[in-house]
Scaffold this motif. Structure first.
Motif, PDB file in Angstrom:
ATOM      1  N   THR A  18       0.824  -1.218   0.000  1.00 11.03           N
ATOM      2  CA  THR A  18       0.000   0.000   0.000  1.00 11.03           C
ATOM      3  C   THR A  18       0.857   1.266   0.000  1.00 11.03           C
ATOM      4  O   THR A  18       0.679   2.163  -0.832  1.00 11.03           O
ATOM      5  CB  THR A  18      -0.942   0.017   1.215  1.00 11.03           C
ATOM      6  N   ILE A  19       1.788   1.359   0.959  1.00  9.28           N
ATOM      7  CA  ILE A  19       2.650   2.535   1.057  1.00  9.28           C
ATOM      8  C   ILE A  19       3.530   2.661  -0.179  1.00  9.28           C
ATOM      9  O   ILE A  19       3.748   3.761  -0.704  1.00  9.28           O
ATOM     10  CB  ILE A  19       3.529   2.462   2.317  1.00  9.28           C
ATOM     11  N   TYR A  20       4.026   1.528  -0.660  1.00  9.13           N
ATOM     12  CA  TYR A  20       4.887   1.509  -1.846  1.00  9.13           C
ATOM     13  C   TYR A  20       4.124   2.035  -3.056  1.00  9.13           C
ATOM     14  O   TYR A  20       4.605   2.903  -3.792  1.00  9.13           O
ATOM     15  CB  TYR A  20       5.369   0.085  -2.071  1.00  9.13           C
ATOM     16  N   PHE A  21       2.890   1.501  -3.261  1.00  9.94           N
ATOM     17  CA  PHE A  21       2.053   1.950  -4.369  1.00  9.94           C
ATOM     18  C   PHE A  21       1.735   3.441  -4.240  1.00  9.94           C
ATOM     19  O   PHE A  21       1.825   4.198  -5.209  1.00  9.94           O
ATOM     20  CB  PHE A  21       0.735   1.162  -4.405  1.00  9.94           C
ATOM     21  N   LEU A  22       1.358   3.852  -3.048  1.00  5.92           N
ATOM     22  CA  LEU A  22       0.987   5.250  -2.826  1.00  5.92           C
ATOM     23  C   LEU A  22       2.141   6.187  -3.167  1.00  5.92           C
ATOM     24  O   LEU A  22       1.961   7.212  -3.833  1.00  5.92           O
ATOM     25  CB  LEU A  22       0.563   5.434  -1.366  1.00  5.92           C
ATOM     26  N   THR A  23       3.340   5.814  -2.735  1.00  9.99           N
ATOM     27  CA  THR A  23       4.520   6.636  -3.006  1.00  9.99           C
ATOM     28  C   THR A  23       4.834   6.698  -4.494  1.00  9.99           C
ATOM     29  O   THR A  23       5.118   7.768  -5.045  1.00  9.99           O
ATOM     30  CB  THR A  23       5.731   6.087  -2.231  1.00  9.99           C
ATOM     31  N   VAL A 291      18.196   9.713  13.944  1.00 12.20           N
ATOM     32  CA  VAL A 291      18.634  10.339  12.693  1.00 12.20           C
ATOM     33  C   VAL A 291      17.465  10.491  11.729  1.00 12.20           C
ATOM     34  O   VAL A 291      17.270  11.551  11.112  1.00 12.20           O
ATOM     35  CB  VAL A 291      19.773   9.527  12.048  1.00 12.20           C
ATOM     36  N   SER A 292      16.657   9.414  11.609  1.00 16.19           N
ATOM     37  CA  SER A 292      15.506   9.461  10.701  1.00 16.19           C
ATOM     38  C   SER A 292      14.512  10.538  11.122  1.00 16.19           C
ATOM     39  O   SER A 292      13.996  11.289  10.285  1.00 16.19           O
ATOM     40  CB  SER A 292      14.806   8.098  10.669  1.00 16.19           C
ATOM     41  N   MET A 293      14.233  10.615  12.422  1.00 13.56           N
ATOM     42  CA  MET A 293      13.288  11.618  12.918  1.00 13.56           C
ATOM     43  C   MET A 293      13.810  13.034  12.664  1.00 13.56           C
ATOM     44  O   MET A 293      13.041  13.941  12.342  1.00 13.56           O
ATOM     45  CB  MET A 293      13.042  11.411  14.410  1.00 13.56           C
ATOM     46  N   THR A 294      15.121  13.217  12.811  1.00 17.10           N
ATOM     47  CA  THR A 294      15.720  14.530  12.542  1.00 17.10           C
ATOM     48  C   THR A 294      15.543  14.907  11.074  1.00 17.10           C
ATOM     49  O   THR A 294      15.144  16.037  10.752  1.00 17.10           O
ATOM     50  CB  THR A 294      17.215  14.524  12.901  1.00 17.10           C
ATOM     51  N   ILE A 295      15.837  13.955  10.180  1.00 16.97           N
ATOM     52  CA  ILE A 295      15.700  14.206   8.741  1.00 16.97           C
ATOM     53  C   ILE A 295      14.248  14.487   8.380  1.00 16.97           C
ATOM     54  O   ILE A 295      13.944  15.413   7.616  1.00 16.97           O
ATOM     55  CB  ILE A 295      16.235  13.008   7.930  1.00 16.97           C
ATOM     56  N   VAL A 576       5.767  19.566  -2.218  1.00 20.29           N
ATOM     57  CA  VAL A 576       5.011  18.311  -2.308  1.00 20.29           C
ATOM     58  C   VAL A 576       5.959  17.111  -2.290  1.00 20.29           C
ATOM     59  O   VAL A 576       5.692  16.104  -1.624  1.00 20.29           O
ATOM     60  CB  VAL A 576       4.139  18.298  -3.580  1.00 20.29           C
ATOM     61  N   VAL A 577       7.083  17.213  -2.997  1.00 20.74           N
ATOM     62  CA  VAL A 577       8.050  16.105  -3.023  1.00 20.74           C
ATOM     63  C   VAL A 577       8.648  15.872  -1.633  1.00 20.74           C
ATOM     64  O   VAL A 577       8.769  14.735  -1.173  1.00 20.74           O
ATOM     65  CB  VAL A 577       9.167  16.388  -4.056  1.00 20.74           C
ATOM     66  N   PHE A 578       9.036  16.968  -0.953  1.00 21.29           N
ATOM     67  CA  PHE A 578       9.564  16.838   0.414  1.00 21.29           C
ATOM     68  C   PHE A 578       8.524  16.214   1.337  1.00 21.29           C
ATOM     69  O   PHE A 578       8.856  15.400   2.208  1.00 21.29           O
ATOM     70  CB  PHE A 578       9.976  18.204   0.959  1.00 21.29           C
ATOM     71  N   LEU A 579       7.266  16.598   1.173  1.00 25.87           N
ATOM     72  CA  LEU A 579       6.207  16.069   2.025  1.00 25.87           C
ATOM     73  C   LEU A 579       5.990  14.578   1.763  1.00 25.87           C
ATOM     74  O   LEU A 579       5.816  13.798   2.710  1.00 25.87           O
ATOM     75  CB  LEU A 579       4.913  16.851   1.779  1.00 25.87           C
ATOM     76  N   ILE A 580       5.998  14.187   0.499  1.00 25.38           N
ATOM     77  CA  ILE A 580       5.871  12.761   0.165  1.00 25.38           C
ATOM     78  C   ILE A 580       7.035  11.978   0.754  1.00 25.38           C
ATOM     79  O   ILE A 580       6.855  10.893   1.332  1.00 25.38           O
ATOM     80  CB  ILE A 580       5.809  12.570  -1.366  1.00 25.38           C
ATOM     81  N   ALA A 581       8.252  12.521   0.610  1.00 19.29           N
ATOM     82  CA  ALA A 581       9.443  11.832   1.109  1.00 19.29           C
ATOM     83  C   ALA A 581       9.389  11.651   2.623  1.00 19.29           C
ATOM     84  O   ALA A 581       9.612  10.546   3.145  1.00 19.29           O
ATOM     85  CB  ALA A 581      10.702  12.610   0.712  1.00 19.29           C
ATOM     86  N   SER A 582       9.088  12.728   3.346  1.00 17.10           N
ATOM     87  CA  SER A 582       9.056  12.639   4.811  1.00 17.10           C
ATOM     88  C   SER A 582       7.944  11.713   5.285  1.00 17.10           C
ATOM     89  O   SER A 582       8.131  10.912   6.213  1.00 17.10           O
ATOM     90  CB  SER A 582       8.881  14.032   5.418  1.00 17.10           C
ATOM     91  N   SER A 583       6.775  11.802   4.655  1.00 20.57           N
ATOM     92  CA  SER A 583       5.644  10.946   5.045  1.00 20.57           C
ATOM     93  C   SER A 583       5.949   9.480   4.779  1.00 20.57           C
ATOM     94  O   SER A 583       5.653   8.611   5.608  1.00 20.57           O
ATOM     95  CB  SER A 583       4.384  11.367   4.286  1.00 20.57           C
ATOM     96  N   ALA A 584       6.537   9.197   3.608  1.00 17.71           N
ATOM     97  CA  ALA A 584       6.836   7.808   3.248  1.00 17.71           C
ATOM     98  C   ALA A 584       7.898   7.210   4.165  1.00 17.71           C
ATOM     99  O   ALA A 584       7.777   6.061   4.611  1.00 17.71           O
ATOM    100  CB  ALA A 584       7.297   7.743   1.796  1.00 17.71           C
ATOM    101  N   ILE A 585       8.951   7.979   4.458  1.00 16.93           N
ATOM    102  CA  ILE A 585      10.001   7.485   5.353  1.00 16.93           C
ATOM    103  C   ILE A 585       9.426   7.177   6.729  1.00 16.93           C
ATOM    104  O   ILE A 585       9.694   6.131   7.327  1.00 16.93           O
ATOM    105  CB  ILE A 585      11.139   8.517   5.481  1.00 16.93           C
ATOM    106  N   GLU A 590       7.621   3.146  10.684  1.00 18.03           N
ATOM    107  CA  GLU A 590       6.610   2.662  11.621  1.00 18.03           C
ATOM    108  C   GLU A 590       6.156   1.244  11.263  1.00 18.03           C
ATOM    109  O   GLU A 590       5.995   0.392  12.142  1.00 18.03           O
ATOM    110  CB  GLU A 590       5.425   3.623  11.622  1.00 18.03           C
ATOM    111  N   LEU A 591       5.960   0.982   9.983  1.00 29.39           N
ATOM    112  CA  LEU A 591       5.566  -0.365   9.554  1.00 29.39           C
ATOM    113  C   LEU A 591       6.652  -1.386   9.886  1.00 29.39           C
ATOM    114  O   LEU A 591       6.363  -2.509  10.306  1.00 29.39           O
ATOM    115  CB  LEU A 591       5.274  -0.369   8.053  1.00 29.39           C
TER     116      LEU A 591
END
Length: 691
Positions: A18-23, A291-295, A576-585, A590-591
């Motif tokens: 799901t996340i992969y497809f959405l991204t 590190v991930s949370m900081t990015i 939008v790209v930054f938002l997609i990247a941060s949301s997907a990471i 979490e998954l």
């Protein structure tokens, strides 16, 4: 056989994808939409100036797309890594049954091709329809004629999208082959039981580090909003930015221990329901993803800041353009050229004439203009910035050593200014014989001048002393511009001893004597380019070396509107790209964590915790995991936006920020909220799986 197995695997693992497809779908859609501007440009009817701006926008989007492709490429590889990790046990089972690593790689290859084609088709369809909406947006921003509008499909954008994403999928295939070749059977079979080791941090140390990081962040906020002027050097700006990045990292490093220590001090809350379990889970997750949370936080910060600043800038510039271009034409010419200078006799004599006389002498038909007003601007070395700053000079010079304090001030008689103000439709002023007013709407310069006016600074012109009528600068301007950039005009009474020898510039304002846009364009060409109506008089002025200069409303409007639109488009693209990247990471992190922690949820069920409590605890964990970096990013953005607007010398009121804040919030809710919902749904399915 491998083909059938690959198709079954895709169907079986559809919830994991799901996340992969959405991204992938969002990436393809956004990439196509912004790269299809060339086809939208072709169907819109624009004038030459606007056409050039749109061409610049297309070129800028093409360059930014390379960076966007790199970001999306890393993101897709990162998302694919999650899927590989989720299927380690499955691959181990294949190898136990005798399947080789090469066959497993071929299965993954087939799956990647199918997933890539599916996401490319869906994303392209979404992008094609989305690009039609963008056509309307482009037309609105550039005031273009949409009479020739039709449904457009951009072959160039489609080929470019396929090429870029084809390269990304190829990189994913290589990654899968390399990853499978490194796996050992024992590691694959026992992967489900291997959890990441978590080192417990000293709670007291975490509290100390957290408080230190907050103090550092507060200092960085102060520096970017109040301690740094736009005239300061770049190294002074970089320092607080680096301090903010380091502080963000330290906050996440210490946050889990700080919150845990705080929660443990309140036993009634800590021991209620599944709170103990939730807090321990959050503690472990944040500890292993500092590190991930900081990015992610910094990406969200850039998204919010870039979108809000750009949209606010566009709104303010649009408003300023309407306010700051009240007439069609401004012309100005140097007065009193020195006789001993490197000038011809014609130039020297013309510098004593009004602009209208210069135009008439060159054969220009003044009947094409109306509402003509001409004024004189004076300047003398006896009245400089240093003089008008008065007792505030030392303080201002210490703060801003590069300020040109020896520059002569522009002086205008109040009656002359009121003639211009009447045509402009702005405030007019009255003065007594011993009073003066400073007009200034350039905010950073107004702040400096207000320091002096608050001290009731007096000025002297031609031996007479004048008192300021007001204790702060008043709004007003002479020359049209794209925004409020008037750094200061001194208004004096008509009785002031301003002599002919200190005239510095002649100034003329006028409107075009025309009723239609086509007629205005013809008159515009008389001043901005050669035409059948302007060639003779322009040639004569140029041949004589007369330095007549000016600006028109059309030129200011088109160039400034174009720049604002280019900035807004690029900001939306990157945001939008930054938002997609941060949301997907964040979603994939979490998954992955919930996949590794399935055993803990099994234990909860065994000790009698019902399914609704488990789902609620899962929801709280994911919500906290998503909200924490967002909250810090929002706080960063409040100060970051102030600095960005200060840097470009634009003053935005809170009410003017509201539309852009709402638009940015909509982006966040749709994309970030969508990833949150997909993460929660996917995690619920994962924790119900049998080990």
């Amino acid at each position: 056989m491998l083909f059938k197995l690959s198709i079954k695997n895709i169907r079986k693992s559809i919830k994991d994808y799901t996340i992969y497809f959405l991204t992938l779908i969002l990436g393809v859609c956004i990439f196509y939409m912004f790269n299809s501007l060339d086809s939208q440009e072709a169907m819109l009817v624009m004038n030459s100036s606007t056409q050039m701006i749109v061409e610049l926008l297309v070129d800028m989007v093409a360059m930014v797309s390379v960076f966007v492709a790199v970001v999306l490429g890393f993101l897709i590889v990162y998302a694919n890594n999650f899927l590989i990790k989720r299927r380690k046990r499955e691959f181990g089972l294949y190898m136990t049954l005798g399947m080789g690593k090469g066959q497993i790689s071929r299965i993954l290859l087939i799956e990647t091709v199918f997933i890539g084609l599916f996401s490319l088709i869906i994303g392209m369809l979404a992008g094609v329809f989305g690009s039609q909406l963008m056509s309307i947006l482009v037309a609105k921003l550039f005031s273009a004629d949409m009479s020739k509008y039709e449904f457009v499909f951009s072959k160039a954008a489609a080929l470019k999208t396929c090429l870029y994403f084809g390269v990304m999928y190829f990189a994913v295939m290589l990654f899968n082959v390399v990853a499978i070749s490194k796996y050992k059977l024992i590691d694959l079979l026992t992967a489900i039981r291997k959890n990441e080791k978590v080192k417990m941090k000293n709670p007291v140390l975490c509290v100390a580090v957290f408080l230190t990081a907050v103090s550092m962040l507060g200092y960085a906020y102060y520096k970017v909003t109040g301690g740094i002027d736009t005239l300061d050097t770049a190294d002074k700006i970089i320092y607080p930015i680096l301090l903010g990045v380091i502080s963000t990292f330290l906050i996440f490093w210490s946050l889990s221990g700080f919150v845990l220590k705080l929660a443990q001090s309140r036993k009634s809350m800590y021991l209620k329901g599944t709170n103990l379990f939730v807090l321990r889970q959050i503690h472990n997750k944040i500890n292993t993803t500092v590190v991930s949370m900081t990015i992610i936080c910094l990406l969200l910060f850039m998204t919010i800041s870039v979108l809000s600043s750009a949209l606010s800038l566009n709104n303010v510039l649009t408003k300023d353009l309407e306010e700051m271009t009240p007439v069609d034409l401004n012309l100005y010419k140097t007065a009193n050229l020195p006789k001993n200078g490197d000038y011809t006799k014609v130039q020297i004599e013309d510098s004593r004439l009004k602009i209208s006389d210069t135009l008439k002498n060159a054969g220009f038909d003044m009947n094409v203009l109306k509402d003509i007003v001409e004024v004189e601007i004076y300047a003398t070395s006896e009245l400089t910035w240093k003089d008008t700053l008065g007792n505030a000079y030392d303080e201002v010079k210490a703060l801003f050593p590069y300020l040109p304090c020896d520059m002569a001030e522009d002086i205008v008689k109040v009656s002359d200014y009121n003639q211009v103000a009447k045509v402009y439709g702005i405030k007019q002023y009255e003065l007594k014989d011993d009073e003066y007013i400073i007009l200034c709407d350039f905010q950073s310069r107004k702040d400096l001048r207000d320091k002096a006016l608050a001290l009731h600074t007096k000025i002297t012109i031609a031996g007479k002393e004048y008192n300021s009528k007001y204790t702060e600068c008043q709004p007003g301007y002479l020359e049209m511009s794209a925004s409020h950039i008037n750094g200061g005009i001194i208004l004096v009474p008509d009785s002031c001893g301003l002599t002919e020898d200190i005239k510095e510039r002649h100034f003329l304002i006028a409107n075009y004597n025309a009723d239609t846009e086509e007629e205005k364009e013809k008159i515009e060409q008389m001043f901005t380019g050669y035409s059948e109506h302007s060639r003779d008089y322009l040639d004569k002025i140029i041949e004589q070396g007369i330095q007549l200069d000016g600006m028109t409303k059309i030129v200011i409007y088109e160039s400034s509107k174009g720049i604002a639109t280019v900035v807004t488009f690029i900001a939306i693209y990157l945001g939008v790209v930054f938002l997609i990247a941060s949301s997907a990471i964040l979603a994939l992190k979490e998954l992955t964590e919930n996949s590794d922690n399935r055993q803990r949820y099994t234990v909860l069920r065994k000790i009698g915790v019902d399914e609704s409590m488990i789902n609620w605890s899962l929801f709280k964990q994911i919500a906290i995991f998503f909200i924490v970096p967002l909250v810090l990013a929002v706080i960063h953005s409040i100060f970051g936006i102030q600095f960005a607007l200060k840097l470009i010398s634009v003053q935005v009121q809170p009410k003017e920020m509201l539309p852009s804040v709402i638009a940015t919030a909509v982006f966040l809710v749709v994309i970030y909220g969508g990833y949150f919902f997909a993460t929660y749904t996917g995690s619920k399915s994962i924790i119900k799986e049998e080990l």
